[in-house]
Design a protein around this motif. Structure first.
Motif, PDB file in Angstrom:
ATOM      1  N   GLY A   1     -41.925  -9.240  19.684  1.00  0.00           N
ATOM      2  CA  GLY A   1     -41.576  -8.342  18.596  1.00  0.00           C
ATOM      3  C   GLY A   1     -42.819  -7.834  17.879  1.00  0.00           C
ATOM      4  O   GLY A   1     -43.661  -8.629  17.434  1.00  0.00           O
ATOM      5  N   VAL A   2     -42.934  -6.508  17.783  1.00  0.00           N
ATOM      6  CA  VAL A   2     -44.084  -5.879  17.119  1.00  0.00           C
ATOM      7  C   VAL A   2     -43.560  -5.041  15.967  1.00  0.00           C
ATOM      8  O   VAL A   2     -42.664  -4.216  16.158  1.00  0.00           O
ATOM      9  CB  VAL A   2     -44.884  -5.002  18.105  1.00  0.00           C
ATOM     10  N   PRO A   3     -44.074  -5.251  14.754  1.00  0.00           N
ATOM     11  CA  PRO A   3     -43.588  -4.448  13.617  1.00  0.00           C
ATOM     12  C   PRO A   3     -44.092  -3.006  13.711  1.00  0.00           C
ATOM     13  O   PRO A   3     -45.213  -2.752  14.155  1.00  0.00           O
ATOM     14  CB  PRO A   3     -44.181  -5.175  12.403  1.00  0.00           C
ATOM     15  N   SER A   4     -43.252  -2.082  13.323  1.00  0.00           N
ATOM     16  CA  SER A   4     -43.615  -0.665  13.305  1.00  0.00           C
ATOM     17  C   SER A   4     -42.920   0.002  12.118  1.00  0.00           C
ATOM     18  O   SER A   4     -42.148  -0.632  11.397  1.00  0.00           O
ATOM     19  CB  SER A   4     -43.237   0.023  14.619  1.00  0.00           C
ATOM     20  N   ILE A   5     -43.227   1.263  11.926  1.00  0.00           N
ATOM     21  CA  ILE A   5     -42.707   2.018  10.790  1.00  0.00           C
ATOM     22  C   ILE A   5     -41.880   3.200  11.295  1.00  0.00           C
ATOM     23  O   ILE A   5     -42.291   3.926  12.199  1.00  0.00           O
ATOM     24  CB  ILE A   5     -43.851   2.535   9.883  1.00  0.00           C
ATOM     25  N   GLU A   6     -40.698   3.366  10.712  1.00  0.00           N
ATOM     26  CA  GLU A   6     -39.835   4.513  10.996  1.00  0.00           C
ATOM     27  C   GLU A   6     -39.535   5.236   9.685  1.00  0.00           C
ATOM     28  O   GLU A   6     -39.233   4.600   8.668  1.00  0.00           O
ATOM     29  CB  GLU A   6     -38.535   4.066  11.653  1.00  0.00           C
ATOM     30  N   TYR A   7     -39.638   6.550   9.702  1.00  0.00           N
ATOM     31  CA  TYR A   7     -39.461   7.341   8.492  1.00  0.00           C
ATOM     32  C   TYR A   7     -38.037   7.895   8.431  1.00  0.00           C
ATOM     33  O   TYR A   7     -37.535   8.454   9.409  1.00  0.00           O
ATOM     34  CB  TYR A   7     -40.478   8.486   8.448  1.00  0.00           C
ATOM     35  N   LYS A   8     -37.411   7.716   7.263  1.00  0.00           N
ATOM     36  CA  LYS A   8     -36.055   8.192   7.039  1.00  0.00           C
ATOM     37  C   LYS A   8     -36.091   9.345   6.026  1.00  0.00           C
ATOM     38  O   LYS A   8     -36.723   9.230   4.970  1.00  0.00           O
ATOM     39  CB  LYS A   8     -35.170   7.074   6.495  1.00  0.00           C
ATOM     40  N   PRO A   9     -35.427  10.456   6.322  1.00  0.00           N
ATOM     41  CA  PRO A   9     -35.443  11.589   5.377  1.00  0.00           C
ATOM     42  C   PRO A   9     -34.452  11.378   4.240  1.00  0.00           C
ATOM     43  O   PRO A   9     -33.458  10.666   4.363  1.00  0.00           O
ATOM     44  CB  PRO A   9     -35.038  12.772   6.254  1.00  0.00           C
ATOM     45  N   PHE A  10     -34.737  12.012   3.111  1.00  0.00           N
ATOM     46  CA  PHE A  10     -33.827  12.021   1.972  1.00  0.00           C
ATOM     47  C   PHE A  10     -34.027  13.333   1.218  1.00  0.00           C
ATOM     48  O   PHE A  10     -35.039  14.012   1.356  1.00  0.00           O
ATOM     49  CB  PHE A  10     -34.090  10.826   1.036  1.00  0.00           C
ATOM     50  N   GLY A  11     -33.037  13.692   0.431  1.00  0.00           N
ATOM     51  CA  GLY A  11     -33.099  14.930  -0.340  1.00  0.00           C
ATOM     52  C   GLY A  11     -31.881  15.800  -0.063  1.00  0.00           C
ATOM     53  O   GLY A  11     -30.796  15.305   0.268  1.00  0.00           O
ATOM     54  N   VAL A  12     -32.071  17.096  -0.179  1.00  0.00           N
ATOM     55  CA  VAL A  12     -31.008  18.070   0.076  1.00  0.00           C
ATOM     56  C   VAL A  12     -31.232  18.648   1.468  1.00  0.00           C
ATOM     57  O   VAL A  12     -32.259  19.286   1.735  1.00  0.00           O
ATOM     58  CB  VAL A  12     -31.004  19.193  -0.979  1.00  0.00           C
ATOM     59  N   ARG A  13     -30.278  18.425   2.356  1.00  0.00           N
ATOM     60  CA  ARG A  13     -30.373  18.891   3.735  1.00  0.00           C
ATOM     61  C   ARG A  13     -29.216  19.827   4.028  1.00  0.00           C
ATOM     62  O   ARG A  13     -28.106  19.673   3.502  1.00  0.00           O
ATOM     63  CB  ARG A  13     -30.360  17.726   4.724  1.00  0.00           C
ATOM     64  N   LEU A  14     -29.503  20.782   4.874  1.00  0.00           N
ATOM     65  CA  LEU A  14     -28.473  21.739   5.282  1.00  0.00           C
ATOM     66  C   LEU A  14     -28.694  22.109   6.734  1.00  0.00           C
ATOM     67  O   LEU A  14     -29.811  22.416   7.151  1.00  0.00           O
ATOM     68  CB  LEU A  14     -28.527  23.002   4.412  1.00  0.00           C
ATOM     69  N   SER A  15     -27.625  22.068   7.503  1.00  0.00           N
ATOM     70  CA  SER A  15     -27.648  22.461   8.903  1.00  0.00           C
ATOM     71  C   SER A  15     -26.380  23.251   9.191  1.00  0.00           C
ATOM     72  O   SER A  15     -25.281  22.817   8.822  1.00  0.00           O
ATOM     73  CB  SER A  15     -27.736  21.234   9.822  1.00  0.00           C
ATOM     74  N   PHE A  16     -26.521  24.410   9.811  1.00  0.00           N
ATOM     75  CA  PHE A  16     -25.339  25.227  10.095  1.00  0.00           C
ATOM     76  C   PHE A  16     -25.545  26.001  11.389  1.00  0.00           C
ATOM     77  O   PHE A  16     -26.677  26.289  11.798  1.00  0.00           O
ATOM     78  CB  PHE A  16     -25.037  26.193   8.939  1.00  0.00           C
ATOM     79  N   THR A  17     -24.424  26.351  12.002  1.00  0.00           N
ATOM     80  CA  THR A  17     -24.415  27.142  13.232  1.00  0.00           C
ATOM     81  C   THR A  17     -23.424  28.289  13.047  1.00  0.00           C
ATOM     82  O   THR A  17     -22.207  28.058  13.013  1.00  0.00           O
ATOM     83  CB  THR A  17     -23.999  26.281  14.438  1.00  0.00           C
ATOM     84  N   PRO A  18     -23.910  29.523  12.906  1.00  0.00           N
ATOM     85  CA  PRO A  18     -22.993  30.655  12.723  1.00  0.00           C
ATOM     86  C   PRO A  18     -22.634  31.314  14.052  1.00  0.00           C
ATOM     87  O   PRO A  18     -23.438  31.341  14.994  1.00  0.00           O
ATOM     88  CB  PRO A  18     -23.812  31.607  11.848  1.00  0.00           C
ATOM     89  N   THR A  19     -21.433  31.842  14.114  1.00  0.00           N
ATOM     90  CA  THR A  19     -20.978  32.624  15.268  1.00  0.00           C
ATOM     91  C   THR A  19     -20.245  33.850  14.742  1.00  0.00           C
ATOM     92  O   THR A  19     -19.219  33.723  14.076  1.00  0.00           O
ATOM     93  CB  THR A  19     -20.053  31.802  16.173  1.00  0.00           C
ATOM     94  N   VAL A  20     -20.784  35.019  15.012  1.00  0.00           N
ATOM     95  CA  VAL A  20     -20.196  36.271  14.535  1.00  0.00           C
ATOM     96  C   VAL A  20     -19.163  36.742  15.553  1.00  0.00           C
ATOM     97  O   VAL A  20     -19.476  36.965  16.723  1.00  0.00           O
ATOM     98  CB  VAL A  20     -21.271  37.350  14.320  1.00  0.00           C
ATOM     99  N   LEU A  21     -17.913  36.880  15.114  1.00  0.00           N
ATOM    100  CA  LEU A  21     -16.827  37.316  15.976  1.00  0.00           C
ATOM    101  C   LEU A  21     -16.764  38.838  16.018  1.00  0.00           C
ATOM    102  O   LEU A  21     -17.409  39.544  15.221  1.00  0.00           O
ATOM    103  CB  LEU A  21     -15.501  36.731  15.486  1.00  0.00           C
ATOM    104  N   GLN A  22     -15.982  39.375  16.947  1.00  0.00           N
ATOM    105  CA  GLN A  22     -15.905  40.825  17.110  1.00  0.00           C
ATOM    106  C   GLN A  22     -15.283  41.513  15.900  1.00  0.00           C
ATOM    107  O   GLN A  22     -15.582  42.672  15.616  1.00  0.00           O
ATOM    108  CB  GLN A  22     -15.111  41.164  18.380  1.00  0.00           C
ATOM    109  N   THR A  23     -14.435  40.833  15.173  1.00  0.00           N
ATOM    110  CA  THR A  23     -13.781  41.427  14.012  1.00  0.00           C
ATOM    111  C   THR A  23     -14.660  41.428  12.772  1.00  0.00           C
ATOM    112  O   THR A  23     -14.225  41.868  11.706  1.00  0.00           O
ATOM    113  CB  THR A  23     -12.481  40.672  13.710  1.00  0.00           C
TER     114      THR A  23
END
Length: 246
Positions: free
Chosen positions: A61-83
């Protein structure tokens, strides 16, 4: 009441700005992201904190560091329809470091997080509140004099009780827009077009962090000029007249 104002034609951003001016609400973030139809865009306003973890290297076992994000996050996927309808898969998240949840073994702090994942369909410029995440914290405290505060009935004269209730309502509002690329040579708007940073007098005496541009007001109103304005007329030199000699 707020829903009736929005249904009556009041824009959501105008309503939120008015409530923020009165101190009733506070905007955590107002991200503006652009993405192609079918692609995913993400946004993070916050940071990352280190978390110690153990990894196995050759059975050791070897100790290491992992970074975790915090704050305001936003992720989106838009799809524009024909209408013209915009199908939007959105995943907002608001998180903060909570020292009360610190791990006693590793010393890594915990995270208080509120998130949502949903899919909505809106037209250009329409707004929709996708979530209202309510959080309530109750706390009680008692201060008393030693011995005297523990006496039944009479102990109330030598003690004080404090009850505090803190409620937070997080509202996530989504407003999609269809944008077009600017033509070559077009002048794009800038936040500094109408406002300038205030000087010491405006900031300390008038409590103004920024002021209007006097030049913009003059160009918009024309000042005291009557009639058409806005162009500099170049005065051409007069042509030389005929010369007579005796």
């Amino acid at each position: 009441m707020l829903a009736n104002l929005v249904n009556g034609g009041t824009r959501v951003d105008v309503l939120v700005n008015a409530l923020e001016t009165k101190g009733l609400v506070r905007k955590l973030a107002e991200p503006t992201l652009m993405a192609l139809s079918g692609d995913t865009a993400s946004f993070l306003a916050g940071g990352e904190f280190p978390v110690p973890i153990a990894t196995s290297v050759g059975g050791v076992g070897v100790p290491s560091i992992e970074y975790k994000p915090f704050g305001v996050r936003l992720s989106f996927t838009p799809t524009v329809l024909q209408t013209g309808i915009i199908n939007l898969r959105i995943a907002p998240e608001v998180s903060d470091i909570d020292l009360a949840l610190t791990n006693s073994t590793t010393g890594a702090p915990g995270i208080s997080k509120r998130d949502a994942v949903t899919t909505i369909e809106l037209r250009d410029g329409q707004s929709f509140a996708i979530a209202g995440l309510m959080q309530a914290n109750d706390s009680r405290a008692r201060d008393q004099l030693p011995w005297l505060g523990s006496v039944p009935v009479l102990g109330a004269l030598f003690s004080s009780n404090l009850y505090r209730k803190h409620e937070t309502d997080l509202v996530i509002i989504v407003t999609p827009h269809l944008v077009q690329p600017a033509a070559p040579g077009d002048r794009l708007a800038s936040p500094l077009d109408q406002r300038l940073p205030s000087n010491d007098v405006d900031f300390f005496l008038l409590s103004q962090t920024d002021v209007k541009k006097a030049y913009s007001d003059y160009v918009t109103t024309g000042g005291d000029v009557q009639g058409p304005y806005g162009h500099m007329i170049r005065v051409e030199p007069a042509a030389p007249g005929p010369v007579f000699k005796r």
